[in-house]
Design an enzyme around this catalytic site. Structure first.
Site, PDB file in Angstrom:
ATOM      1  N   CYS A 109     -33.610  33.726 -48.331  1.00 12.80           N
ATOM      2  CA  CYS A 109     -33.328  34.378 -49.609  1.00 12.80           C
ATOM      3  C   CYS A 109     -33.311  35.881 -49.343  1.00 12.80           C
ATOM      4  O   CYS A 109     -33.767  36.350 -48.313  1.00 12.80           O
ATOM      5  CB  CYS A 109     -34.428  34.064 -50.610  1.00 12.80           C
ATOM      6  SG  CYS A 109     -34.694  32.306 -50.834  1.00 12.80           S
ATOM      7  N   ARG A 169     -27.537  36.376 -47.709  1.00 11.07           N
ATOM      8  CA  ARG A 169     -28.710  35.572 -47.341  1.00 11.07           C
ATOM      9  C   ARG A 169     -28.932  34.400 -48.304  1.00 11.07           C
ATOM     10  O   ARG A 169     -29.765  33.538 -48.070  1.00 11.07           O
ATOM     11  CB  ARG A 169     -29.974  36.444 -47.322  1.00 11.07           C
ATOM     12  CG  ARG A 169     -29.965  37.590 -46.325  1.00 11.07           C
ATOM     13  CD  ARG A 169     -31.225  38.417 -46.419  1.00 11.07           C
ATOM     14  NE  ARG A 169     -32.402  37.601 -46.182  1.00 11.07           N
ATOM     15  CZ  ARG A 169     -32.847  37.325 -44.947  1.00 11.07           C
ATOM     16  NH1 ARG A 169     -32.208  37.783 -43.895  1.00 11.07           N
ATOM     17  NH2 ARG A 169     -33.901  36.567 -44.777  1.00 11.07           N
ATOM     18  N   TRP A 212     -31.740  31.233 -51.895  1.00 11.42           N
ATOM     19  CA  TRP A 212     -31.129  30.141 -51.128  1.00 11.42           C
ATOM     20  C   TRP A 212     -32.095  28.974 -51.300  1.00 11.42           C
ATOM     21  O   TRP A 212     -33.175  28.952 -50.709  1.00 11.42           O
ATOM     22  CB  TRP A 212     -30.979  30.522 -49.659  1.00 11.42           C
ATOM     23  CG  TRP A 212     -30.466  29.382 -48.834  1.00 11.42           C
ATOM     24  CD1 TRP A 212     -31.192  28.509 -48.083  1.00 11.42           C
ATOM     25  CD2 TRP A 212     -29.109  28.944 -48.714  1.00 11.42           C
ATOM     26  NE1 TRP A 212     -30.385  27.570 -47.492  1.00 11.42           N
ATOM     27  CE2 TRP A 212     -29.099  27.809 -47.865  1.00 11.42           C
ATOM     28  CE3 TRP A 212     -27.913  29.393 -49.221  1.00 11.42           C
ATOM     29  CZ2 TRP A 212     -27.936  27.131 -47.530  1.00 11.42           C
ATOM     30  CZ3 TRP A 212     -26.746  28.711 -48.884  1.00 11.42           C
ATOM     31  CH2 TRP A 212     -26.763  27.594 -48.054  1.00 11.42           C
ATOM     32  N   GLY A 236     -39.026  31.711 -48.157  1.00 12.16           N
ATOM     33  CA  GLY A 236     -39.707  30.870 -47.173  1.00 12.16           C
ATOM     34  C   GLY A 236     -39.981  29.494 -47.757  1.00 12.16           C
ATOM     35  O   GLY A 236     -39.437  29.118 -48.790  1.00 12.16           O
ATOM     36  N   GLU A 271     -15.080  18.730 -31.104  1.00 15.07           N
ATOM     37  CA  GLU A 271     -15.610  19.899 -31.826  1.00 15.07           C
ATOM     38  C   GLU A 271     -15.223  21.180 -31.103  1.00 15.07           C
ATOM     39  O   GLU A 271     -14.824  22.164 -31.733  1.00 15.07           O
ATOM     40  CB  GLU A 271     -17.120  19.774 -31.978  1.00 15.07           C
ATOM     41  CG  GLU A 271     -17.830  20.980 -32.553  1.00 15.07           C
ATOM     42  CD  GLU A 271     -17.343  21.408 -33.944  1.00 15.07           C
ATOM     43  OE1 GLU A 271     -16.583  20.642 -34.586  1.00 15.07           O
ATOM     44  OE2 GLU A 271     -17.681  22.511 -34.367  1.00 15.07           O
ATOM     45  N   LYS A 320     -13.039  24.231 -32.765  1.00 17.94           N
ATOM     46  CA  LYS A 320     -13.518  25.616 -32.783  1.00 17.94           C
ATOM     47  C   LYS A 320     -12.454  26.550 -32.214  1.00 17.94           C
ATOM     48  O   LYS A 320     -12.148  27.599 -32.784  1.00 17.94           O
ATOM     49  CB  LYS A 320     -14.815  25.731 -31.972  1.00 17.94           C
ATOM     50  CG  LYS A 320     -16.029  25.176 -32.673  1.00 17.94           C
ATOM     51  CD  LYS A 320     -16.564  26.124 -33.684  1.00 17.94           C
ATOM     52  CE  LYS A 320     -16.774  25.708 -35.086  1.00 17.94           C
ATOM     53  NZ  LYS A 320     -16.472  24.495 -35.664  1.00 17.94           N
ATOM     54  N   HIS A 332      -3.790   7.383 -19.925  1.00 14.39           N
ATOM     55  CA  HIS A 332      -2.880   6.595 -20.781  1.00 14.39           C
ATOM     56  C   HIS A 332      -1.850   7.484 -21.451  1.00 14.39           C
ATOM     57  O   HIS A 332      -1.445   7.239 -22.587  1.00 14.39           O
ATOM     58  CB  HIS A 332      -3.703   5.829 -21.822  1.00 14.39           C
ATOM     59  CG  HIS A 332      -4.690   4.898 -21.201  1.00 14.39           C
ATOM     60  ND1 HIS A 332      -4.347   3.676 -20.665  1.00 14.39           N
ATOM     61  CD2 HIS A 332      -6.017   5.045 -20.969  1.00 14.39           C
ATOM     62  CE1 HIS A 332      -5.405   3.096 -20.155  1.00 14.39           C
ATOM     63  NE2 HIS A 332      -6.443   3.894 -20.326  1.00 14.39           N
ATOM     64  N   LYS A 374     -14.093  28.620 -46.434  1.00 14.35           N
ATOM     65  CA  LYS A 374     -15.399  28.121 -45.985  1.00 14.35           C
ATOM     66  C   LYS A 374     -15.688  26.756 -46.594  1.00 14.35           C
ATOM     67  O   LYS A 374     -16.259  25.901 -45.969  1.00 14.35           O
ATOM     68  CB  LYS A 374     -16.520  29.097 -46.377  1.00 14.35           C
ATOM     69  CG  LYS A 374     -17.890  28.682 -45.875  1.00 14.35           C
ATOM     70  CD  LYS A 374     -17.921  28.520 -44.363  1.00 14.35           C
ATOM     71  CE  LYS A 374     -19.202  27.886 -43.859  1.00 14.35           C
ATOM     72  NZ  LYS A 374     -19.142  27.488 -42.434  1.00 14.35           N
TER      73      LYS A 374
END
Ligand code: AGP
Length: 612
Positions: free
Chosen positions: A2, A27, A74, A101, A485, A489, A508, A607
């Site tokens: 946060c 954050r 958050w 936290g 992955e 990227k 193949h 996003k």
């Protein structure tokens, strides 16, 4: 994660706080609030939504104050809502607190307070801690500072707290353990922040508060103490960072920051859940559906993009450890092809944002047909999390870079814990292998940190191959989805075409692509398939292909065969993807930067894909 801001001094506090919160929104941004202290008492304004929405909602209110604290959330405990937004007020209304936290033992503390007649207006651990502090202050008739000290000795977990007290209107009390806190030192004024961005325009003199330290801050006085009530001389440093750099923690891009956050984010994901000593995995959102999972005829992983790759790895892990049939579905396909879904099927929806439209609709459909839906999601209170019956959050913190990095490894950590828990309950994994894997999983954050120390070698490889037009990524077993992955990227960050493939499938057809201009990236960590992968390397070398390999430290055979190597530490093959993906994240990042791409906001991408 946060964002927290505080101010005490001669200026109007509110403008400083609201601007500081906007700088900290990276954050966390699901709810926000401010507490202002003036001669008319304590005023708290808070709501779900972004800082700008709060600002708009309190235009015209009494915002005069010279002392205040602010918070952009958050969510970890309690979904995003007005009632769960910070600051929280104590039962007496005299104290206001913000917190960054997780208080791991808040349930126990809450039970004690409820037995004393306390009622709670939110689902947060923060409100529990605040009333615990007030209860101690009241019971012992001590100062607020002393009550905070006593309370924090009972607390397990991570915290930064800022406290206002109506009876000490110019003072802010702050404490930290495990979450960041910076104090800006001005002339007759003090500033507080999760990082220095809220104070940079006012002062570059800062004090970084350390774990287990408590600060009593007045406009012209800063007292620092440890929890043993011993005074500490504040070490004032001069900041030489610019604002933009601070929000990125000193990294050039959010993507690089988030790649390097992974030792901490995987640690945060395991914390409070994995106890390798005791041999326990605590996941209440899974525990309550354990029987359904154990007795499921099949598990279907539903996701998109990088999260789908996490699902592929989870397929191998669940089938190995739980002996349950697993299918992995692209959400966009699953939602349209009228799949057979039987009551009792378990669907695991994997999503960083928790808002991906294809995944959300896919699980809505499955839920209607009687399937149990478990969410493995990063954003607390997101749509997929709320639609799911149960599940587990990945606690990776906000992922700002469009390319998913830390969320992916956190997904793997959560999925591995679920498979271990279910396999152990089902009896399909021996006690010895179970304990071994718990111990190894516990060591992954350190091994990721070791791997990140090899970043310069990866950067040199990126420079060497950045002009290639095509790449192939090859892997077998647990490393096959890692190859997919790595290819994704590279595509999304550098716009170079890349294809991931099972290494054995090359013969193949795709091996026709191989020539001296084609870099072939092998994900070749030491595992059951290693010898076969080495043979595939030889097939590529024989056709003049360039071999770049992710290898286990000390693997001389692969080193001999490779033009370039990226090294990771030894790890059980089930856990290896959390390591072998790291060099591929870095490779795509450094190639993207070398090509001048906007690595945090690649072209054509968003996003969170909340449209079909
Ligand atoms: C990953 O790098 C991509 N940005 C993208 O594939 C992403 O993984 C996909 O859109 C799924 O998003 P989610 O995890 O938020 O559901």
């Amino acid at each position: 994660m946060c964002g927290i801001v505080g101010y005490t001094g001669p200026r109007e506090a509110y403008p400083i706080i609201i601007k500081g919160l906007k700088r900290l929104e990276y954050r966390g941004y699901d709810s926000t609030g401010v507490a202002l202290q003036s001669s008319t008492g304590l005023k708290v304004y808070k709501k779900k939504g972004k800082v700008a929405e709060l600002e708009e909602s309190i235009v015209g209110k009494d915002l005069h104050a010279n002392v205040g604290i602010g918070h952009t959330r958050w969510a970890t405990h309690g979904e995003p809502s007005d009632r769960n937004a910070h600051p929280h007020q104590s039962a007496s209304g005299k104290l206001a607190m913000i917190h960054n936290g997780i208080i791991e033992n808040y349930t126990q503390l809450k039970k004690e307070l409820v037995s004393k007649g306390y009622e709670f207006s939110s689902d947060t651990d923060t409100e529990v801690l605040l009333n615990f502090i007030e209860e101690i202050k009241k019971n012992n008739e001590c100062s607020l500072e002393e009550a905070v000290r006593v309370a924090l000795k009972r607390v397990t977990g991570a915290y930064v707290i800022l406290l206002l007290d109506e009876d000490n209107p110019d003072t802010i009390i702050a404490a930290r353990k495990g979450s960041p806190l910076v104090i800006g030192v001005g002339k007759g004024e003090h500033f507080l922040g999760s990082d220095a961005s809220p104070m940079l325009e006012y002062t570059k003199e800062v004090v970084y508060v350390n774990d287990y330290e408590l600060a009593i801050i007045k406009p012209d006085e800063l007292i620092l103490k440890n929890l043993g009530n011993e005074k500490i001389t504040p070490y004032v440093q001069k900041l030489d960072l610019e604002l933009a750099a601070i929000e990125k923690g000193g990294y050039e891009h959010f993507m690089l920051k988030e790649i390097f956050e992974q030792p901490q984010t995987i640690f945060d994901c395991l914390r409070g859940r994995l106890d390798a000593e005791a041999g326990t995995i605590t996941m209440s959102g899974i525990q309550q559906y354990a029987d359904q999972i154990i007795n499921a005829n099949r598990i279907v992983m539903v996701a998109c993009g990088t999260s789908w790759h996490a699902g592929l790895i989870a397929e191998y892990i669940f089938e190995e450890l739980c002996r349950i049939n697993v299918e992995v579905e692209y959400a966009s396909e699953f939602r349209y092809r009228n799949p057979v879904i039987n009551k009792g099927d378990v669907i695991i929806a994997i999503s960083q944002s928790g808002e991906t439209a294809d995944t959300l609709v896919a699980i809505d459909n499955a839920k209607e047909k009687g399937a149990i839906i478990l969410g493995v999601v990063n954003v607390v209170g997101s749509s997929i999390a709320r639609t799911s019956h149960g599940g587990a959050y990945t606690h990776a913190g906000p992922e700002i870079g469009v390319a998913s990095t830390k969320a992916f490894t956190a997904q793997l950590a959560v999925l591995t814990m679920i498979a271990l828990k279910v396999g152990y309950m089902k009896g399909t994994i021996s006690q010895e292998r179970y304990m071994h894997l718990l111990k190894e999983l516990n060591e992954i954050p350190e091994k990721v940190a070791w791997t990140l120390k090899q970043s310069d070698a990866v950067k040199a490889i990126a420079e060497k191959y950045k002009d290639a037009r095509d790449f192939l990524y090859l892997g077998r077993g647990y490393n096959f989805p890692v190859a997919l992955e790595g290819a994704l990227k590279l595509k999304e960050i550098s716009y170079i075409h890349a294809e991931g493939y099972p290494a054995a499938e090359m013969k193949h057809g795709p091996i026709a692509l191989v020539d001296k201009d084609l870099p072939v990236v092998f994900v070749a960590t030491k595992d059951t398939y290693h010898e076969k992968v080495v043979s595939n390397m030889q097939e590529i070398k024989a056709r003049k292909g360039m071999v770049i390999s992710v290898i286990t430290e000390g693997d001389e055979v692969s080193t001999e065969l490779s033009n370039d190597v990226m090294i990771v530490p030894e790890a059980d093959e089930i856990l290896a993807p959390m390591l072998s993906v790291i060099p591929l994240q870095l490779l795509s990042y450094y190639i993207g930067v070398a090509k001048g791409c906007d690595v945090d906001k690649p072209r054509n991408l968003a996003k969170s894909v909340t449209v079909e």
